[in-house]
Design an enzyme around this catalytic site. Structure first.
Site, short mmCIF file in Angstrom:
data_model
loop_
_atom_site.label_atom_id
_atom_site.label_comp_id
_atom_site.label_asym_id
_atom_site.label_seq_id
_atom_site.Cartn_x
_atom_site.Cartn_y
_atom_site.Cartn_z
CD GLU A 106 42.35 8.76 48.13
OE1 GLU A 106 43.04 8.05 47.84
OE2 GLU A 106 42.00 10.21 47.78
CB CYS A 114 46.74 18.85 53.74
SG CYS A 114 46.24 20.20 55.83
CB CYS A 119 48.92 20.65 56.48
SG CYS A 119 48.51 21.36 55.02
CE LYS A 122 54.02 21.99 57.40
NZ LYS A 122 53.67 23.28 56.03
CB ALA A 258 67.03 25.19 47.01
CE1 TYR A 260 55.52 23.59 52.01
CE2 TYR A 260 55.57 24.25 49.46
CZ TYR A 260 54.94 23.15 50.27
OH TYR A 260 54.11 22.31 50.16
CD GLU A 264 57.51 23.56 56.08
OE1 GLU A 264 56.69 24.49 55.87
OE2 GLU A 264 57.09 22.40 55.28
NE ARG A 287 67.33 29.05 43.08
CZ ARG A 287 67.01 27.69 43.75
NH1 ARG A 287 68.00 27.11 44.40
NH2 ARG A 287 66.74 26.74 42.43
N GLY A 349 60.99 18.65 45.45
CA GLY A 349 59.47 19.21 44.28
C GLY A 349 58.70 18.26 44.38
CB THR A 398 45.71 22.64 52.22
OG1 THR A 398 46.59 21.32 52.32
CG2 THR A 398 44.17 21.92 53.29
NE ARG A 406 34.45 24.18 52.51
CZ ARG A 406 34.85 24.90 53.10
NH1 ARG A 406 35.25 26.04 54.07
NH2 ARG A 406 35.15 24.10 54.64
CG HIS A 530 54.37 47.93 73.21
ND1 HIS A 530 55.59 48.09 72.69
CD2 HIS A 530 55.41 48.28 74.61
CE1 HIS A 530 56.67 48.05 73.92
NE2 HIS A 530 56.33 48.32 75.14
CD GLU A 535 54.98 47.37 69.32
OE1 GLU A 535 55.21 48.27 69.84
OE2 GLU A 535 55.92 46.50 70.51
#
Length: 572
Positions: A106, A114, A119, A122, A258, A260, A264, A287, A349, A398, A406, A530, A535
């Protein structure tokens, strides 16, 4: 260690799959991982000894996998993972638990998108924005003081503490890898051949090295995409990753996109006090989601004060304002203009992060969009080279990458028969304001797949009980919307969609129900909790009138006493 000697002496044999043998193998390799932990902590372990079974060639579903542990001295590692994100690390640790010699390469901070720019940070900012909304709502519940000077929001304060939290997670990932016996390598990786990786260390004082591995996993994730050739976009705009580097709350922001990520960020900024503009290329955001979700979110974003610029066809240019060197003017292809902007965020994107990998050296094929081609088993076009997560462009989430990683390690090193991860019926949440959740087919996709005569739709739109005491007109109260999409006479639920308060927390359980083949009758047979918003899904009108057909092995429907029925669908 004894395990090393045993691994070197291992030879390949053939055996049939045996569940008990698998458990024994897993227990032994888990013990080995425990010994490594003892070794890392400097604890005496002379009394422990492990004898590894020889490598096993497992055949299942006409596919063959070799499970070995460092049998060839020509290889440096059994498993070399490129990318220290959630999927790569999960696969590496799982492989190490089976006795494989594993390393993760890395070049940045551990945890990937993430943990560092996705994630985790955010959700911290979403929580802060949700608290801001609660403070705004408090007058409806008898609290006063919101309009006074008593309440202040300090962006830099939450940013500092959020960054400390992320740093702590980086360290936890590093510790977990080491405790699992995984070797971390800090540097940039590229293919020399199909089994050799060149690593340029991040430390400039260290020399580059070439490592060989029997199996190589590409899990380098994605990166933000910015349109090229647009005047001022590189100088005056930032990516969605840059949002997390902001030191102060913007006064006026334009979010372009446009998807997510765009909705957000726009929702968080608006709730925290920024004058926010969302610019979409076509008619609305999200969309590709069910129209109930996209239209309801559009209404709610406007209710929250977000100004939406539609059908812009994208940015034309960004210029510095003539009367203020720190402000920008954003021009769009359709002629729209937004001026006096201090922050422009491009959230159009993400693309696969593969540019520096030299994939052609390993004959790894890509799509026209540069995603790596893989089958359902995470196999690329090159034997013993695998890929998963955002570099594949399938389900870019993620938990999906973790599950795929895994399962791949289970097949390669765990002695477990072929078991691909399922990319069907994956629950997804968008942390917009309000949040929304979705699993399965949209209404449009369900009709296209099965035909309009085979689809029945149940939906509901209402105000959450939270807004009950608000003394405002009913149409001014925020809305929750839900939809069930059912197929055939059995009314199998093939799509479930929800937007509104609590949507993010209610979806997981319904996701299990859809994975298990629940029908509308199964939903109706579940007694409601309830008072909750959830519900509504089990009381959806008309309630209790669907064909009494269950998707369960043992039907939960009333008066079903056939406990010995092992069929997947029971009818009364």
């Amino acid at each position: 260690m004894v395990v090393a000697a045993a691994a070197k002496a291992a030879t390949t044999t053939t055996s049939s799959w045996n569940h008990t043998t698998s458990i024994e193998r897993r227990n032994k390799f888990s013990t080995m991982a425990f010994l490594r932990t003892l070794d890392n902590k400097g604890i005496m372990k002379e009394k422990f000894e492990i004898t590894l079974k020889s490598a096993t060639l497992i055949q299942a579903d006409n596919r063959t996998f070799t499970t070995t542990a460092t049998t060839d001295e020509n290889y440096d590692f059994d498993y070399l993972v490129i990318g220290g994100g959630s999927g790569g690390i999960a696969s590496a640790r799982r492989a190490a638990s089976y006795g494989a010699k594993v390393a993760v390469i890395e070049k940045g901070r551990l945890g990937g998108t993430c943990v560092n720019v996705g994630c985790v940070p955010k959700k911290v900012m979403w929580n802060a924005a949700s608290i801001a909304e609660s403070l705004h709502d408090m007058k409806h519940f008898g609290f006063s003081g919101y309009d006074s000077d008593a309440i202040h929001f300090n962006w830099n304060y939450i940013k500092r503490n959020r960054d400390k939290y992320v740093l702590r997670l980086n360290k936890i990932y590093d510790c977990n890898m080491k405790n699992s016996g995984v070797t971390p390598i800090l540097g940039e990786a590229s293919f020399v051949s199909s089994d050799s990786i060149r690593v340029v260390p991040s430390n400039p004082d260290e020399e580059a090295m070439v490592l060989r591995a029997k199996h190589i996993l590409i899990a380098t994730g994605g990166k933000p995409w910015i349109p090229s050739g647009i005047e001022g976009i590189d100088e005056y705009a930032m990516t969605s990753d840059g949002f997390f580097e902001l030191e102060e709350l913007p006064e006026k922001a334009v979010v372009v996109g446009a998807g997510y990520i765009a909705v957000e960020i726009a929702g968080m900024l608006q709730a925290l006090g920024t004058d926010t503009y969302l610019a979409v290329r076509k008619g609305c955001a999200l969309r590709n989601f069910d129209t109930l979700l996209s239209t309801t979110l559009d209404e709610e974003m406007q209710r929250h004060g977000i100004q939406i610029f539609r059908n812009t066809n994208g940015i034309a240019k960004i210029e510095l304002s003539k009367d203020d060197s720190f402000r920008k003017t954003v021009y769009f292809q359709n002629g729209d203009v937004i001026d006096n902007v201090d922050t422009v965020i491009i959230a159009t994107g993400r693309i696969p992060n593969v540019d520096t990998l030299h994939l052609t050296n390993a004959n790894v094929m890509q799509t026209k969009d540069k995603y790596i081609r893989t089958n359902e088993y995470s196999e690329t076009s090159t034997p013993n080279v695998y890929a998963l997560g955002d570099v594949c462009g399938k389900v870019e989430l993620t938990p999906m990458a973790i599950a795929a990683g895994r399962r791949l390690a289970d097949r390669l090193f765990g002695g477990i028969p072929v078991l691909p991860v399922s990319y069907d019926l994956v629950p997804t949440v968008v942390f917009s304001h309000p949040p929304l959740g979705t699993i399965g087919l949209t209404e449009r996709d369900a009709i296209d797949k099965y035909g309009i005569d085979q689809i029945k739709v149940y939906q509901s739109k209402f105000s959450n009980m939270y807004y009950g005491p608000w003394q405002v007109e009913a149409e001014d109260k925020p809305k929750t919307a839900m939809k069930l999409i059912c197929k055939g006479d059995e009314e199998l639920v093939v799509g479930l969609h929800v937007i509104g308060m609590g949507a993010d927390e209610m979806l997981q359980g319904f996701g299990i129900a859809l994975k298990m083949g629940a029908t509308k009758a199964d939903f109706d047979a579940t007694v409601a909790i309830h008072p909750t918003a959830a519900e509504e899904f089990v009381t959806m009108f008309p309630w209790g009138l669907s064909n009494q057909i269950s998707g369960a092995k043992h039907s939960p429907l009333n008066n079903n006493n056939d406990d010995d029925d092992d069929t997947t669908t029971n009818s009364q």
